[in-house]
Design a protein around this motif. Structure first.
Motif, PDB file in Angstrom:
ATOM      1  N   SER A  59       0.825  -1.215   0.000  1.00 32.82           N
ATOM      2  CA  SER A  59       0.000   0.000   0.000  1.00 32.82           C
ATOM      3  C   SER A  59       0.862   1.271   0.000  1.00 32.82           C
ATOM      4  CB  SER A  59      -0.945  -0.004   1.216  1.00 32.82           C
ATOM      5  OG  SER A  59      -0.202  -0.032   2.421  1.00 32.82           O
ATOM      6  N   GLY A  60       2.171   1.087  -0.182  1.00 36.19           N
ATOM      7  CA  GLY A  60       3.056   2.251  -0.301  1.00 36.19           C
ATOM      8  C   GLY A  60       3.699   2.684   1.004  1.00 36.19           C
ATOM      9  N   GLY A  61       3.622   1.828   2.017  1.00 35.55           N
ATOM     10  CA  GLY A  61       4.200   2.171   3.320  1.00 35.55           C
ATOM     11  C   GLY A  61       5.693   1.872   3.396  1.00 35.55           C
ATOM     12  N   PRO A  62       6.310   2.265   4.531  1.00 31.83           N
ATOM     13  CA  PRO A  62       7.771   2.152   4.653  1.00 31.83           C
ATOM     14  C   PRO A  62       8.250   0.795   5.159  1.00 31.83           C
ATOM     15  CG  PRO A  62       6.877   3.266   6.563  1.00 31.83           C
ATOM     16  CD  PRO A  62       5.692   2.885   5.713  1.00 31.83           C
ATOM     17  N   CYS A  63       7.587  -0.283   4.731  1.00 36.38           N
ATOM     18  CA  CYS A  63       7.986  -1.613   5.207  1.00 36.38           C
ATOM     19  C   CYS A  63       8.553  -2.437   4.065  1.00 36.38           C
ATOM     20  CB  CYS A  63       6.787  -2.373   5.775  1.00 36.38           C
ATOM     21  SG  CYS A  63       5.747  -1.394   6.852  1.00 36.38           S
ATOM     22  N   LYS A  64       9.180  -3.537   4.457  1.00 38.87           N
ATOM     23  CA  LYS A  64       9.729  -4.434   3.436  1.00 38.87           C
ATOM     24  C   LYS A  64       9.235  -5.840   3.769  1.00 38.87           C
ATOM     25  CE  LYS A  64      12.633  -5.153   0.006  1.00 38.87           C
ATOM     26  NZ  LYS A  64      11.551  -5.454  -0.925  1.00 38.87           N
ATOM     27  N   TYR A  65       8.516  -6.437   2.836  1.00 41.86           N
ATOM     28  CA  TYR A  65       8.066  -7.820   3.008  1.00 41.86           C
ATOM     29  C   TYR A  65       9.247  -8.751   2.768  1.00 41.86           C
ATOM     30  CZ  TYR A  65       5.888 -12.300   1.969  1.00 41.86           C
ATOM     31  OH  TYR A  65       5.552 -13.634   1.952  1.00 41.86           O
ATOM     32  N   LYS A  66       9.539  -9.582   3.777  1.00 40.54           N
ATOM     33  CA  LYS A  66      10.717 -10.444   3.652  1.00 40.54           C
ATOM     34  C   LYS A  66      10.355 -11.918   3.587  1.00 40.54           C
ATOM     35  CE  LYS A  66      13.890  -7.202   5.876  1.00 40.54           C
ATOM     36  NZ  LYS A  66      13.599  -6.508   7.118  1.00 40.54           N
ATOM     37  N   GLY A  67       9.061 -12.204   3.422  1.00 39.32           N
ATOM     38  CA  GLY A  67       8.639 -13.608   3.355  1.00 39.32           C
ATOM     39  C   GLY A  67       8.832 -14.193   1.965  1.00 39.32           C
ATOM     40  N   LYS A  68       8.313 -15.399   1.813  1.00 40.03           N
ATOM     41  CA  LYS A  68       8.432 -16.091   0.523  1.00 40.03           C
ATOM     42  C   LYS A  68       7.510 -15.447  -0.499  1.00 40.03           C
ATOM     43  CE  LYS A  68       9.042 -20.458   2.999  1.00 40.03           C
ATOM     44  NZ  LYS A  68       8.172 -21.337   3.798  1.00 40.03           N
ATOM     45  N   ASP A  69       7.805 -15.689  -1.776  1.00 39.61           N
ATOM     46  CA  ASP A  69       6.866 -15.233  -2.799  1.00 39.61           C
ATOM     47  C   ASP A  69       5.614 -16.111  -2.672  1.00 39.61           C
ATOM     48  OD1 ASP A  69       6.844 -17.409  -5.100  1.00 39.61           O
ATOM     49  OD2 ASP A  69       8.899 -17.235  -4.373  1.00 39.61           O
ATOM     50  N   MET A  70       4.481 -15.619  -3.180  1.00 36.42           N
ATOM     51  CA  MET A  70       3.202 -16.278  -2.933  1.00 36.42           C
ATOM     52  C   MET A  70       3.118 -17.695  -3.509  1.00 36.42           C
ATOM     53  SD  MET A  70       1.334 -14.492  -0.929  1.00 36.42           S
ATOM     54  CE  MET A  70       2.866 -14.513  -0.070  1.00 36.42           C
ATOM     55  N   LYS A  71       3.775 -17.927  -4.611  1.00 41.06           N
ATOM     56  CA  LYS A  71       3.734 -19.262  -5.230  1.00 41.06           C
ATOM     57  C   LYS A  71       4.451 -20.277  -4.330  1.00 41.06           C
ATOM     58  CE  LYS A  71       3.473 -21.223  -9.718  1.00 41.06           C
ATOM     59  NZ  LYS A  71       2.968 -20.821 -10.984  1.00 41.06           N
ATOM     60  N   THR A  72       5.656 -19.901  -3.888  1.00 41.86           N
ATOM     61  CA  THR A  72       6.444 -20.791  -3.027  1.00 41.86           C
ATOM     62  C   THR A  72       5.744 -20.999  -1.684  1.00 41.86           C
ATOM     63  OG1 THR A  72       8.415 -19.802  -4.040  1.00 41.86           O
ATOM     64  CG2 THR A  72       8.770 -21.120  -2.065  1.00 41.86           C
ATOM     65  N   ALA A  73       5.194 -19.911  -1.109  1.00 39.44           N
ATOM     66  CA  ALA A  73       4.583 -19.983   0.223  1.00 39.44           C
ATOM     67  C   ALA A  73       3.388 -20.945   0.255  1.00 39.44           C
ATOM     68  CB  ALA A  73       4.149 -18.590   0.678  1.00 39.44           C
ATOM     69  N   HIS A  74       2.669 -21.055  -0.869  1.00 41.16           N
ATOM     70  CA  HIS A  74       1.445 -21.855  -0.871  1.00 41.16           C
ATOM     71  C   HIS A  74       1.558 -23.150  -1.675  1.00 41.16           C
ATOM     72  CE1 HIS A  74       0.269 -17.710   0.117  1.00 41.16           C
ATOM     73  NE2 HIS A  74      -0.556 -18.293   0.966  1.00 41.16           N
ATOM     74  N   ALA A  75       2.756 -23.448  -2.142  1.00 44.09           N
ATOM     75  CA  ALA A  75       2.941 -24.624  -2.991  1.00 44.09           C
ATOM     76  C   ALA A  75       2.568 -25.909  -2.252  1.00 44.09           C
ATOM     77  CB  ALA A  75       4.391 -24.688  -3.462  1.00 44.09           C
ATOM     78  N   GLY A  76       1.774 -26.735  -2.911  1.00 50.29           N
ATOM     79  CA  GLY A  76       1.427 -28.047  -2.356  1.00 50.29           C
ATOM     80  C   GLY A  76       0.334 -28.039  -1.310  1.00 50.29           C
ATOM     81  N   MET A  77      -0.220 -26.876  -0.988  1.00 55.15           N
ATOM     82  CA  MET A  77      -1.265 -26.805   0.042  1.00 55.15           C
ATOM     83  C   MET A  77      -2.626 -27.241  -0.506  1.00 55.15           C
ATOM     84  SD  MET A  77      -0.644 -23.289   2.132  1.00 55.15           S
ATOM     85  CE  MET A  77       0.869 -22.976   2.983  1.00 55.15           C
ATOM     86  N   GLY A  78      -2.754 -27.173  -1.812  1.00 59.44           N
ATOM     87  CA  GLY A  78      -4.042 -27.535  -2.406  1.00 59.44           C
ATOM     88  C   GLY A  78      -5.115 -26.482  -2.201  1.00 59.44           C
ATOM     89  N   VAL A  79      -4.707 -25.211  -2.128  1.00 61.14           N
ATOM     90  CA  VAL A  79      -5.688 -24.121  -1.959  1.00 61.14           C
ATOM     91  C   VAL A  79      -6.531 -24.011  -3.231  1.00 61.14           C
ATOM     92  CG1 VAL A  79      -5.994 -21.640  -1.598  1.00 61.14           C
ATOM     93  CG2 VAL A  79      -4.142 -22.842  -0.405  1.00 61.14           C
ATOM     94  N   GLN A  80      -7.846 -24.006  -3.055  1.00 62.63           N
ATOM     95  CA  GLN A  80      -8.777 -23.919  -4.183  1.00 62.63           C
ATOM     96  C   GLN A  80      -9.462 -22.549  -4.188  1.00 62.63           C
ATOM     97  OE1 GLN A  80      -9.319 -26.956  -6.355  1.00 62.63           O
ATOM     98  NE2 GLN A  80      -7.315 -26.975  -5.385  1.00 62.63           N
ATOM     99  N   GLY A  81     -10.134 -22.272  -5.287  1.00 58.13           N
ATOM    100  CA  GLY A  81     -10.811 -20.982  -5.426  1.00 58.13           C
ATOM    101  C   GLY A  81     -11.735 -20.653  -4.269  1.00 58.13           C
ATOM    102  N   GLN A  82     -12.479 -21.658  -3.789  1.00 56.89           N
ATOM    103  CA  GLN A  82     -13.437 -21.372  -2.700  1.00 56.89           C
ATOM    104  C   GLN A  82     -12.715 -21.028  -1.395  1.00 56.89           C
ATOM    105  OE1 GLN A  82     -13.181 -24.498  -4.012  1.00 56.89           O
ATOM    106  NE2 GLN A  82     -13.466 -26.090  -2.470  1.00 56.89           N
ATOM    107  N   HIS A  83     -11.505 -21.580  -1.217  1.00 59.51           N
ATOM    108  CA  HIS A  83     -10.722 -21.252  -0.012  1.00 59.51           C
ATOM    109  C   HIS A  83     -10.238 -19.808  -0.098  1.00 59.51           C
ATOM    110  CE1 HIS A  83      -9.810 -25.776  -0.382  1.00 59.51           C
ATOM    111  NE2 HIS A  83     -10.765 -25.620   0.524  1.00 59.51           N
ATOM    112  N   PHE A  84      -9.794 -19.438  -1.290  1.00 55.57           N
ATOM    113  CA  PHE A  84      -9.327 -18.065  -1.499  1.00 55.57           C
ATOM    114  C   PHE A  84     -10.476 -17.091  -1.220  1.00 55.57           C
ATOM    115  CE2 PHE A  84      -8.150 -14.259  -3.802  1.00 55.57           C
ATOM    116  CZ  PHE A  84      -6.776 -14.166  -3.602  1.00 55.57           C
ATOM    117  N   GLY A  85     -11.654 -17.427  -1.761  1.00 52.98           N
ATOM    118  CA  GLY A  85     -12.843 -16.578  -1.545  1.00 52.98           C
ATOM    119  C   GLY A  85     -13.179 -16.440  -0.064  1.00 52.98           C
TER     120      GLY A  85
END
Ligand code: HEM
Length: 176
Positions: free
Chosen positions: A102-128
């Motif tokens: 959102s343009g704030g003075p922070c730095k996200y240092k976690g994994k990229d979203m693909k790597t962070a959620h790989a293999g979890m089996g998240v489906q569209g309804q879970h995202f919703g």
């Protein structure tokens, strides 16, 4: 001492007057500058309109509580919820991700979203469901529609990296 202070008052007032006169001079003789200045004062960053890091942290706390109570998706977070350190890290990552996005003075240092959620089996309804839990948190803190929309527009495009293809249906036993 009091005398000195009193003597300083007119000087300070005068200086303020000079400064504002200079401002209006600059604005008049450089219309483009005046326009820029006006835009800068009316168009605050989403980060500031959300209320800064403290407000974002409050929203994330509420959001995570909503997720923990949401039987549609809380099983994904069982290990996270059961480990205080892991939960704190996850919340910190969420806060920094929203803050930076959102343009704030922070730095996200976690994994990229693909790597962070790989293999979890998240489906569209879970995202919703997760987005609903976030909206519920934003509504609780009365974040206006405009800011809510802008934040969701930042997070929405992450869906394609987070949601995985539905597992193939188990094949029916072969019949002769
Ligand atoms: C826009 C939507 C989402 C965003 C922005 C998001 C963001 C994140 C972030 C920043 C992390 C931490 C990455 C790291 O550890 O380096 C994470 C981890 C995780 N996410 Fe998501 N996520 C989203 C959607 C979802 C959904 C839909 C689910 C499942 C229903 C999910 C389940 C998880 C789980 C289980 C973790 C691991 C938590 C842990 O470290 O213990 N996420 N996510």
């Amino acid at each position: 001492m009091r005398k000195i202070l009193l003597a300083l008052v007119p000087v300070v007032t005068l200086m303020a007057g000079v400064a504002s006169a200079q401002d209006s001079h600059t604005a008049k003789s450089h219309p483009a500058k005046a326009h820029k200045a006006a835009a800068a004062t009316t168009e605050k960053k989403l980060y500031d309109r959300l209320g800064g890091k403290k407000a974002i942290t409050a929203v994330v706390d509420e959001f995570v509580a909503n997720v923990a109570a949401d039987t549609r998706i809380n099983s994904f977070f069982a290990a996270t919820a059961g480990d205080k350190k892991r939960l704190a890290k996850f919340k910190g990552n969420m806060v920094n991700q929203i803050c930076e996005g959102s343009g704030g003075p922070c730095k996200y240092k976690g994994k990229d979203m693909k790597t962070a959620h790989a293999g979890m089996g998240v489906q569209g309804q879970h995202f919703g469901a997760l987005v609903e839990d976030l909206v519920k948190a934003l509504d609780k803190f009365k974040v206006p529609e405009k800011e809510k929309g802008e934040l969701l527009a930042i997070l929405g495009p992450m869906q394609s990296d987070i949601v995985e293809a539905a597992p193939a249906a188990a094949s029916a036993p072969a019949t002769k």
